[in-house]
Design a protein around this motif. Structure first.
Motif, PDB file in Angstrom:
ATOM      1  N   ALA A 102      47.674 -40.709  38.494  1.00  0.00           N
ATOM      2  CA  ALA A 102      46.342 -40.121  38.654  1.00  0.00           C
ATOM      3  C   ALA A 102      45.592 -40.811  39.783  1.00  0.00           C
ATOM      4  O   ALA A 102      44.912 -40.155  40.586  1.00  0.00           O
ATOM      5  CB  ALA A 102      45.563 -40.246  37.345  1.00  0.00           C
ATOM      6  N   GLY A 103      45.716 -42.122  39.882  1.00  0.00           N
ATOM      7  CA  GLY A 103      45.055 -42.853  40.955  1.00  0.00           C
ATOM      8  C   GLY A 103      45.577 -42.465  42.320  1.00  0.00           C
ATOM      9  O   GLY A 103      44.819 -42.375  43.298  1.00  0.00           O
ATOM     10  N   THR A 106      53.031 -29.542  28.284  1.00  0.00           N
ATOM     11  CA  THR A 106      53.775 -28.351  28.707  1.00  0.00           C
ATOM     12  C   THR A 106      53.106 -27.686  29.895  1.00  0.00           C
ATOM     13  O   THR A 106      53.771 -27.242  30.842  1.00  0.00           O
ATOM     14  CB  THR A 106      53.881 -27.358  27.533  1.00  0.00           C
ATOM     15  N   SER A 107      51.781 -27.613  29.842  1.00  0.00           N
ATOM     16  CA  SER A 107      51.035 -26.990  30.927  1.00  0.00           C
ATOM     17  C   SER A 107      51.214 -27.754  32.233  1.00  0.00           C
ATOM     18  O   SER A 107      51.432 -27.156  33.294  1.00  0.00           O
ATOM     19  CB  SER A 107      49.549 -26.917  30.557  1.00  0.00           C
ATOM     20  N   LEU A 108      51.136 -29.067  32.172  1.00  0.00           N
ATOM     21  CA  LEU A 108      51.280 -29.880  33.378  1.00  0.00           C
ATOM     22  C   LEU A 108      52.655 -29.711  33.999  1.00  0.00           C
ATOM     23  O   LEU A 108      52.792 -29.555  35.216  1.00  0.00           O
ATOM     24  CB  LEU A 108      51.035 -31.357  33.035  1.00  0.00           C
ATOM     25  N   VAL A 109      53.670 -29.752  33.170  1.00  0.00           N
ATOM     26  CA  VAL A 109      55.035 -29.579  33.690  1.00  0.00           C
ATOM     27  C   VAL A 109      55.171 -28.217  34.361  1.00  0.00           C
ATOM     28  O   VAL A 109      55.690 -28.093  35.474  1.00  0.00           O
ATOM     29  CB  VAL A 109      56.072 -29.729  32.556  1.00  0.00           C
ATOM     30  N   ASP A 128      43.799 -34.386  33.940  1.00  0.00           N
ATOM     31  CA  ASP A 128      44.769 -34.142  32.876  1.00  0.00           C
ATOM     32  C   ASP A 128      45.724 -35.309  32.703  1.00  0.00           C
ATOM     33  O   ASP A 128      46.123 -35.640  31.579  1.00  0.00           O
ATOM     34  CB  ASP A 128      45.555 -32.857  33.168  1.00  0.00           C
ATOM     35  N   LEU A 129      46.123 -35.935  33.790  1.00  0.00           N
ATOM     36  CA  LEU A 129      47.010 -37.092  33.690  1.00  0.00           C
ATOM     37  C   LEU A 129      46.323 -38.235  32.951  1.00  0.00           C
ATOM     38  O   LEU A 129      46.943 -38.911  32.116  1.00  0.00           O
ATOM     39  CB  LEU A 129      47.436 -37.544  35.091  1.00  0.00           C
ATOM     40  N   ILE A 130      45.067 -38.467  33.269  1.00  0.00           N
ATOM     41  CA  ILE A 130      44.327 -39.535  32.587  1.00  0.00           C
ATOM     42  C   ILE A 130      44.186 -39.213  31.100  1.00  0.00           C
ATOM     43  O   ILE A 130      44.364 -40.082  30.234  1.00  0.00           O
ATOM     44  CB  ILE A 130      42.949 -39.726  33.238  1.00  0.00           C
ATOM     45  N   ARG A 131      43.878 -37.938  30.813  1.00  0.00           N
ATOM     46  CA  ARG A 131      43.739 -37.554  29.410  1.00  0.00           C
ATOM     47  C   ARG A 131      45.063 -37.707  28.666  1.00  0.00           C
ATOM     48  O   ARG A 131      45.103 -38.174  27.522  1.00  0.00           O
ATOM     49  CB  ARG A 131      43.256 -36.105  29.322  1.00  0.00           C
ATOM     50  N   LEU A 132      46.164 -37.345  29.314  1.00  0.00           N
ATOM     51  CA  LEU A 132      47.462 -37.464  28.659  1.00  0.00           C
ATOM     52  C   LEU A 132      47.843 -38.934  28.476  1.00  0.00           C
ATOM     53  O   LEU A 132      48.504 -39.291  27.490  1.00  0.00           O
ATOM     54  CB  LEU A 132      48.532 -36.736  29.483  1.00  0.00           C
ATOM     55  N   ALA A 133      47.435 -39.792  29.388  1.00  0.00           N
ATOM     56  CA  ALA A 133      47.667 -41.230  29.221  1.00  0.00           C
ATOM     57  C   ALA A 133      46.954 -41.731  27.967  1.00  0.00           C
ATOM     58  O   ALA A 133      47.495 -42.555  27.211  1.00  0.00           O
ATOM     59  CB  ALA A 133      47.190 -41.989  30.454  1.00  0.00           C
ATOM     60  N   ASP A 134      45.739 -41.239  27.731  1.00  0.00           N
ATOM     61  CA  ASP A 134      45.022 -41.607  26.505  1.00  0.00           C
ATOM     62  C   ASP A 134      45.776 -41.104  25.273  1.00  0.00           C
ATOM     63  O   ASP A 134      45.824 -41.789  24.242  1.00  0.00           O
ATOM     64  CB  ASP A 134      43.608 -41.011  26.520  1.00  0.00           C
ATOM     65  N   ALA A 156      47.443 -32.302  23.185  1.00  0.00           N
ATOM     66  CA  ALA A 156      48.264 -33.130  24.082  1.00  0.00           C
ATOM     67  C   ALA A 156      49.611 -32.468  24.359  1.00  0.00           C
ATOM     68  O   ALA A 156      50.102 -32.486  25.490  1.00  0.00           O
ATOM     69  CB  ALA A 156      48.474 -34.514  23.475  1.00  0.00           C
ATOM     70  N   ARG A 157      50.220 -31.892  23.347  1.00  0.00           N
ATOM     71  CA  ARG A 157      51.509 -31.220  23.542  1.00  0.00           C
ATOM     72  C   ARG A 157      51.343 -30.002  24.452  1.00  0.00           C
ATOM     73  O   ARG A 157      52.186 -29.749  25.320  1.00  0.00           O
ATOM     74  CB  ARG A 157      52.077 -30.801  22.183  1.00  0.00           C
TER      75      ARG A 157
END
Length: 566
Positions: free
Chosen positions: A553-554, A84-87, A317-323, A79-80
């Protein structure tokens, strides 16, 4: 880079400029591989406009930059990395392309230490644009090589803030090369920068050698990029001819396992010890391939091919990070429950010991026996019969002597209570820190959130503020002054048997009980301050963040559909 120019020596570097290495202004967001889709199509009715999308992603990056994944919840390491990757992807790749659809395609040359990235870049360009040598790591500051025509396009680009910019006529307009830092550099900052550069890539040219292609760090980065469907080319560099078949076969098998069987694959023979550029024939196939990406329209095609995968990957990735945020919330709740449970035993044990008078024996009891022995200042108090009164003595001398003696007794009692409290605080603090450390909380965060054991004259304050000022009657019993009564109540509250009995005979038993209750409350409050209620819960991200990430994400869903465009 037209075919006619490919094989002749590349032109000289026309200009070089250095920008101050920094991470630059935060343009925005988070995200997966690459950006946009063809620019001439209509945006779906349900999709956001380009300006709205920029706002959405910018807000999302702000949320992610503030997101702290403190606890060792399930999948927190990934998750960390994902955060970082998403940003990095959105800030350095997606947002710049949303702002400028004609931005040149970025080819990042990356790999492990000693793979020969800089020498390869120099040889392809036919000019020394990036420092190469035997010192590792050679590439400390990444080099961004672009055509002078593209200087304006990269003027405000995040890459220009962390790379040394070099302008060369050799690089075709619409295409830029980045000689990146080592993925496995001994310097953490270099490793982080190398990963950031890969997030900004439209194409990653993975450089490895016969000895290094299986190394964990670069290979795991390759796996991540393949998972995000980033376009990848592979260069097997410095390969001795005698082992080439075996190495190539093994590497190709590994690449097939990552779904990269169709990726361009190049072999650069081992040139042996040398300085300067590689032989022309060694890099010609790679240079020819790069020439196929030359020109703005062809480079734009490279960008377009990553469009749908960008939005799809970003949304996933956004959905996964929300989890993962939800997992942090669960972990914080569990830690809060466990932390507050640490208080139960010490508080209950302390209360039971005080109520049972377990702290009176020892030094305070010995002091009482000495003071209440025959001829002692407290002898008459020890022998006092119920209903009888003490003598004050001439000018209250006996009352003063009793008060002084009781003061010594109270001091012993306060010392015992202080020692017991400090021991309980140290024990609780140690167990709380051990519990939090097991949950992954850094020491710096523990110092901020948990209380500390401090030397305080707390029990003296109790003796004065809660006993002397509040519980001593306005009219003390005969033969006692206010100070003496206060000291007697302190000793009785702590459990000195003689003081408890004397308080009963002087009708002070109720006041002694109230002093004992105040003592329990104060000590319990001190223990609770070590593990403040809600401290562990505060380690969780804001409750609304998971819902916000799912909402983002939606909003990206329309861009993941065939025919969608930004």
């Amino acid at each position: 880079m037209s075919p006619a120019r490919v094989r002749r020596p590349l032109g000289p570097v026309s200009q070089q400029c250095r920008t101050t290495p920094s991470y630059g202004p935060k343009v925005g967001p988070m995200a997966a591989p690459t950006p946009l889709l063809p620019s001439g199509q209509d945006v779906p009715v349900s999709a956001l406009s380009r300006a709205q999308l920029i706002d959405v992603l910018t807000d999302t990056v702000g949320d992610l930059e503030r997101l702290e994944l403190t606890l060792d919840a399930r999948g927190v390491v990934e998750a960390r990395r994902l955060r970082t990757s998403l940003v990095g992807q959105v800030r350095d790749h997606v947002l710049p392309r949303l702002a400028d659809a004609d931005l040149p395609a970025v080819v990042v040359v990356g790999g492990s230490t000693g793979a020969g990235k800089s020498t390869l870049v120099n040889s392809v360009l036919g000019a020394e644009v990036s420092e190469a040598g035997v010192l590792r790591p050679t590439t400390r500051t990444p080099v961004l090589v672009m055509n002078p025509e593209d200087s304006k396009a990269f003027a405000d680009h995040p890459l220009a803030q962390v790379c040394r910019s070099v302008f060369s006529e050799t690089v075709p307009a619409g295409l830029a090369l980045v000689d990146a830092s080592d993925l496995d550099s001994v310097h953490e900052a270099n490793r982080a920068l190398a990963l950031r550069l890969l997030e900004a890539a439209d194409l990653w040219l993975f450089i490895t050698t016969a000895a290094r292609y299986g190394d964990h760090t670069p290979w795991s980065s390759l796996e991540d990029a393949a998972g995000r469907r980033t376009p990848i080319g592979v260069v097997l560099n410095r390969v001795p001819a005698r082992i080439l078949p075996e190495v190539r076969r093994d590497l190709v098998t590994r690449l097939e396992g990552l779904g990269l069987a169709e990726s361009p694959f190049f072999v650069v023979p081992d040139a042996g010890p040398h300085e300067g550029l590689l032989p022309e024939g060694s890099v010609a196939p790679l240079r020819d391939w790069l020439s196929l990406l030359a020109g703005r329209h062809r480079a734009a095609g490279l960008v377009r091919r990553t469009g749908h995968s960008t939005w799809t990957s970003l949304r996933e990735d956004l959905i996964r990070l929300a989890d993962d945020v939800d997992a942090q919330d669960d972990a914080a709740t569990q830690l809060e429950t466990a932390t507050q449970a640490l208080l139960t035993a010490p508080v209950a044990g302390m209360r039971g010991e005080i109520d049972a008078g377990a702290w009176g024996p020892g030094g305070p009891a010995t002091r009482w026996l000495a003071l209440a022995s025959t001829g002692g200042p407290l002898a008459s108090m020890a022998a006092l019969e119920p209903g009888r009164r003490l003598r004050a003595g001439l000018f209250g001398r006996r009352a003063k002597a009793r008060a002084q003696a009781l003061g010594d007794l109270a001091a012993d009692a306060v010392e015992v209570v202080t020692d017991r409290l400090e021991a309980a605080l140290v024990s609780l603090s140690g167990r709380a820190r051990e519990l939090w450390a097991g949950a992954g909380v850094p020491e710096a965060v523990m110092r901020q959130r948990l209380g500390t054991v401090q030397k305080k004259d707390l029990m003296t304050q109790w003796a004065h503020d809660h006993v002397r000022e509040r519980l001593v009657p306005t009219n003390p019993p005969r033969g006692m002054n206010a100070d003496g009564v206060g000291h007697l109540l302190v000793a009785a509250a702590v459990g000195v048997d003689g003081a408890v009995e004397a308080a009963r005979k002087l009708d002070l038993a109720e006041a002694a009980g109230q002093a004992r209750g105040a003592l329990v409350q104060i000590m319990a409050a001190e223990l609770a301050a070590i593990v403040p209620a809600g401290a562990a819960r505060a380690l969780a991200p804001a409750p609304s963040l998971a819902a916000a990430l799912r909402l983002r994400a939606g909003e990206l869903t329309p861009f993941t559909r065939p025919g969608a465009s930004t």
